[in-house]
Design a protein around this motif. Structure first.
Motif, PDB file in Angstrom:
ATOM      1  N   LEU A 299       0.824  -1.189  -0.106  1.00 18.68           N
ATOM      2  CA  LEU A 299       0.020  -0.125  -0.017  1.00 18.68           C
ATOM      3  C   LEU A 299       0.852   1.370  -0.034  1.00 18.68           C
ATOM      4  O   LEU A 299       0.590   2.333  -0.458  1.00 18.68           O
ATOM      5  N   ASN A 300       2.045   1.234   0.583  1.00 14.79           N
ATOM      6  CA  ASN A 300       2.819   2.394   0.682  1.00 14.79           C
ATOM      7  C   ASN A 300       3.444   2.498  -0.803  1.00 14.79           C
ATOM      8  O   ASN A 300       3.452   3.921  -0.978  1.00 14.79           O
ATOM      9  N   GLU A 301       3.762   1.471  -1.470  1.00 12.79           N
ATOM     10  CA  GLU A 301       4.228   1.731  -3.080  1.00 12.79           C
ATOM     11  C   GLU A 301       3.276   2.392  -3.684  1.00 12.79           C
ATOM     12  O   GLU A 301       3.343   3.069  -4.547  1.00 12.79           O
ATOM     13  N   MET A 302       1.993   1.813  -3.495  1.00 14.07           N
ATOM     14  CA  MET A 302       0.824   2.189  -4.411  1.00 14.07           C
ATOM     15  C   MET A 302       0.098   3.487  -4.102  1.00 14.07           C
ATOM     16  O   MET A 302      -0.211   4.326  -5.157  1.00 14.07           O
ATOM     17  N   ASN A 303       0.198   3.823  -2.861  1.00 11.83           N
ATOM     18  CA  ASN A 303      -0.594   5.135  -2.674  1.00 11.83           C
ATOM     19  C   ASN A 303       0.102   5.857  -1.670  1.00 11.83           C
ATOM     20  O   ASN A 303       0.467   5.268  -0.342  1.00 11.83           O
ATOM     21  N   LYS A 304       0.478   7.163  -1.747  1.00 14.10           N
ATOM     22  CA  LYS A 304       1.167   8.026  -0.687  1.00 14.10           C
ATOM     23  C   LYS A 304       0.407   9.366  -0.146  1.00 14.10           C
ATOM     24  O   LYS A 304       0.938  10.204  -0.191  1.00 14.10           O
ATOM     25  N   ASN A 305      -0.951   8.866   0.070  1.00  9.92           N
ATOM     26  CA  ASN A 305      -1.780  10.123   0.364  1.00  9.92           C
ATOM     27  C   ASN A 305      -2.317   9.679   1.977  1.00  9.92           C
ATOM     28  O   ASN A 305      -1.995   8.557   2.515  1.00  9.92           O
ATOM     29  N   LYS A 306      -3.322  10.534   2.298  1.00 10.79           N
ATOM     30  CA  LYS A 306      -3.850  10.445   3.831  1.00 10.79           C
ATOM     31  C   LYS A 306      -4.719   9.200   3.804  1.00 10.79           C
ATOM     32  O   LYS A 306      -4.686   8.347   4.885  1.00 10.79           O
ATOM     33  N   GLN A 307      -5.332   8.527   2.728  1.00 13.99           N
ATOM     34  CA  GLN A 307      -5.843   7.272   2.868  1.00 13.99           C
ATOM     35  C   GLN A 307      -5.032   6.012   3.214  1.00 13.99           C
ATOM     36  O   GLN A 307      -5.493   5.155   3.799  1.00 13.99           O
ATOM     37  N   LEU A 308      -3.836   6.060   3.116  1.00 12.36           N
ATOM     38  CA  LEU A 308      -2.870   5.174   3.553  1.00 12.36           C
ATOM     39  C   LEU A 308      -2.957   5.151   4.884  1.00 12.36           C
ATOM     40  O   LEU A 308      -2.911   4.062   5.586  1.00 12.36           O
ATOM     41  N   ASP A 309      -2.795   6.194   5.788  1.00  8.92           N
ATOM     42  CA  ASP A 309      -3.065   6.199   7.160  1.00  8.92           C
ATOM     43  C   ASP A 309      -4.213   5.500   7.689  1.00  8.92           C
ATOM     44  O   ASP A 309      -4.177   4.553   8.573  1.00  8.92           O
ATOM     45  N   GLN A 310      -5.582   5.740   6.952  1.00  7.84           N
ATOM     46  CA  GLN A 310      -6.786   5.018   7.336  1.00  7.84           C
ATOM     47  C   GLN A 310      -6.556   3.465   7.179  1.00  7.84           C
ATOM     48  O   GLN A 310      -6.909   2.553   7.913  1.00  7.84           O
ATOM     49  N   VAL A 311      -6.058   2.927   5.915  1.00  6.40           N
ATOM     50  CA  VAL A 311      -5.740   1.865   5.637  1.00  6.40           C
ATOM     51  C   VAL A 311      -4.766   0.826   6.627  1.00  6.40           C
ATOM     52  O   VAL A 311      -5.011  -0.052   7.006  1.00  6.40           O
ATOM     53  N   THR A 312      -3.936   1.886   6.848  1.00  5.89           N
ATOM     54  CA  THR A 312      -2.870   1.249   7.866  1.00  5.89           C
ATOM     55  C   THR A 312      -3.554   1.029   9.090  1.00  5.89           C
ATOM     56  O   THR A 312      -3.270   0.028  10.131  1.00  5.89           O
ATOM     57  N   ASN A 313      -4.449   2.119   9.901  1.00  4.04           N
ATOM     58  CA  ASN A 313      -5.094   1.813  10.730  1.00  4.04           C
ATOM     59  C   ASN A 313      -6.051   0.661  10.948  1.00  4.04           C
ATOM     60  O   ASN A 313      -5.978  -0.102  11.920  1.00  4.04           O
ATOM     61  N   TRP A 314      -6.605   0.454   9.826  1.00  2.00           N
ATOM     62  CA  TRP A 314      -7.532  -0.340   9.570  1.00  2.00           C
ATOM     63  C   TRP A 314      -6.542  -2.020   9.566  1.00  2.00           C
ATOM     64  O   TRP A 314      -7.381  -2.988  10.194  1.00  2.00           O
ATOM     65  N   LEU A 315      -5.534  -1.991   8.947  1.00  2.00           N
ATOM     66  CA  LEU A 315      -4.824  -3.063   9.014  1.00  2.00           C
ATOM     67  C   LEU A 315      -4.167  -3.461  10.367  1.00  2.00           C
ATOM     68  O   LEU A 315      -4.174  -4.617  10.888  1.00  2.00           O
ATOM     69  N   ASP A 316      -4.068  -2.418  11.125  1.00  3.74           N
ATOM     70  CA  ASP A 316      -3.529  -2.517  12.560  1.00  3.74           C
ATOM     71  C   ASP A 316      -4.713  -3.165  13.286  1.00  3.74           C
ATOM     72  O   ASP A 316      -4.574  -4.144  14.078  1.00  3.74           O
ATOM     73  N   SER A 317      -5.969  -2.555  13.006  1.00  4.46           N
ATOM     74  CA  SER A 317      -7.097  -3.223  13.640  1.00  4.46           C
ATOM     75  C   SER A 317      -7.391  -4.793  13.327  1.00  4.46           C
ATOM     76  O   SER A 317      -7.718  -5.531  14.315  1.00  4.46           O
ATOM     77  N   LEU A 318      -7.093  -4.994  12.215  1.00  5.21           N
ATOM     78  CA  LEU A 318      -7.231  -6.178  11.748  1.00  5.21           C
ATOM     79  C   LEU A 318      -6.222  -7.204  12.298  1.00  5.21           C
ATOM     80  O   LEU A 318      -6.593  -8.340  12.718  1.00  5.21           O
ATOM     81  N   GLN A 319      -5.034  -6.860  12.523  1.00  2.00           N
ATOM     82  CA  GLN A 319      -4.076  -7.639  13.149  1.00  2.00           C
ATOM     83  C   GLN A 319      -4.507  -7.844  14.524  1.00  2.00           C
ATOM     84  O   GLN A 319      -4.183  -9.065  15.022  1.00  2.00           O
ATOM     85  N   ASP A 320      -4.965  -6.787  15.192  1.00  2.00           N
ATOM     86  CA  ASP A 320      -5.384  -6.901  16.776  1.00  2.00           C
ATOM     87  C   ASP A 320      -6.405  -7.934  16.844  1.00  2.00           C
ATOM     88  O   ASP A 320      -6.355  -9.076  17.608  1.00  2.00           O
ATOM     89  N   ILE A 321      -7.451  -7.944  16.046  1.00  2.00           N
ATOM     90  CA  ILE A 321      -8.549  -8.912  16.064  1.00  2.00           C
ATOM     91  C   ILE A 321      -8.040 -10.153  15.387  1.00  2.00           C
ATOM     92  O   ILE A 321      -8.205 -11.217  16.116  1.00  2.00           O
ATOM     93  N   ASN A 322      -7.105 -10.337  14.648  1.00  2.00           N
ATOM     94  CA  ASN A 322      -6.336 -11.476  14.230  1.00  2.00           C
ATOM     95  C   ASN A 322      -5.619 -12.343  15.459  1.00  2.00           C
ATOM     96  O   ASN A 322      -5.812 -13.621  15.782  1.00  2.00           O
ATOM     97  N   GLU A 323      -5.049 -11.540  16.100  1.00  2.00           N
ATOM     98  CA  GLU A 323      -4.327 -12.058  17.328  1.00  2.00           C
ATOM     99  C   GLU A 323      -5.007 -12.240  18.420  1.00  2.00           C
ATOM    100  O   GLU A 323      -4.955 -13.376  19.377  1.00  2.00           O
ATOM    101  N   LYS A 324      -6.228 -11.756  18.785  1.00  2.00           N
ATOM    102  CA  LYS A 324      -7.191 -12.042  19.881  1.00  2.00           C
ATOM    103  C   LYS A 324      -7.980 -13.373  19.052  1.00  2.00           C
ATOM    104  O   LYS A 324      -8.050 -14.349  19.937  1.00  2.00           O
TER     105      LYS A 324
END
Length: 165
Positions: free
Chosen positions: A75-100
């Motif tokens: 995603l970093n390579e594809m898109n370098k805008n503000k939406q990337l932060d939202q996607v990264t946060n979403w991925l972090d949330s997804l990772q937390d859910i996956n770990e739980k």
């Protein structure tokens, strides 16, 4: 001379009787050794199972983390805008859910294995204690049997000596 032959044959009879007890004693020792070996083998199998399960769990966590990192890099390579932060946060949330989810998935397995390990340890301690108690009882009984055989031999010697007179 006839009494000497009789005395030797009676000694042989009592020695044979005593040797049969020795054989039973040796057989019981072998059975106990096999029982302890079986307990040890079961213990090693359980340790191996726990180790394998822990390895699988670690590999699963590692694969999940690698997947998340690769998605972030892509995603970093594809898109370098503000939406990337939202996607990264979403991925972090997804990772937390996956770990739980993984934690909930692995927790019962660990609880069962912990229970098995504790049961194994208790069984091993109980078996070893029982075997040790049996050994002590057998040893005491065998000593008494040896004493009895000695007394019987002496009694026969005295009887033969009285018969000679």
């Amino acid at each position: 001379m006839n009494n000497d032959v009789l005395l030797k044959s009676m000694d042989t009879l009592w020695d044979g009787w005593l040797n049969s007890f020795k054989l039973v004693h040796q057989f019981q020792d072998e059975v106990e050794k096999k029982a302890i070996q079986a307990v040890e083998s079961q213990k090693e199998w359980l340790k191996s199972t726990v180790s394998t399960l822990n390895s699988i769990e670690e590999e699963s966590k590692k694969a999940s983390k690698e997947w998340q990192d690769k998605v972030k890099v892509s995603l970093n390579e594809m898109n370098k805008n503000k939406q990337l932060d939202q996607v990264t946060n979403w991925l972090d949330s997804l990772q937390d859910i996956n770990e739980k989810v993984q934690s909930f998935t692995w927790k019962p397995n660990h609880a069962i294995l912990d229970l098995l390990e504790n049961s194994q340890e208790q069984w091993e301690a109980t078996a070893k204690k029982a075997i040790e108690h049996q050994k002590q009882e057998r040893s005491e009984a065998f000593k008494k049997i040896e004493e009895l055989a000695g007394e019987l031999k002496e009694t026969h010697k005295r009887l033969l000596a009285v018969g000679k007179e």
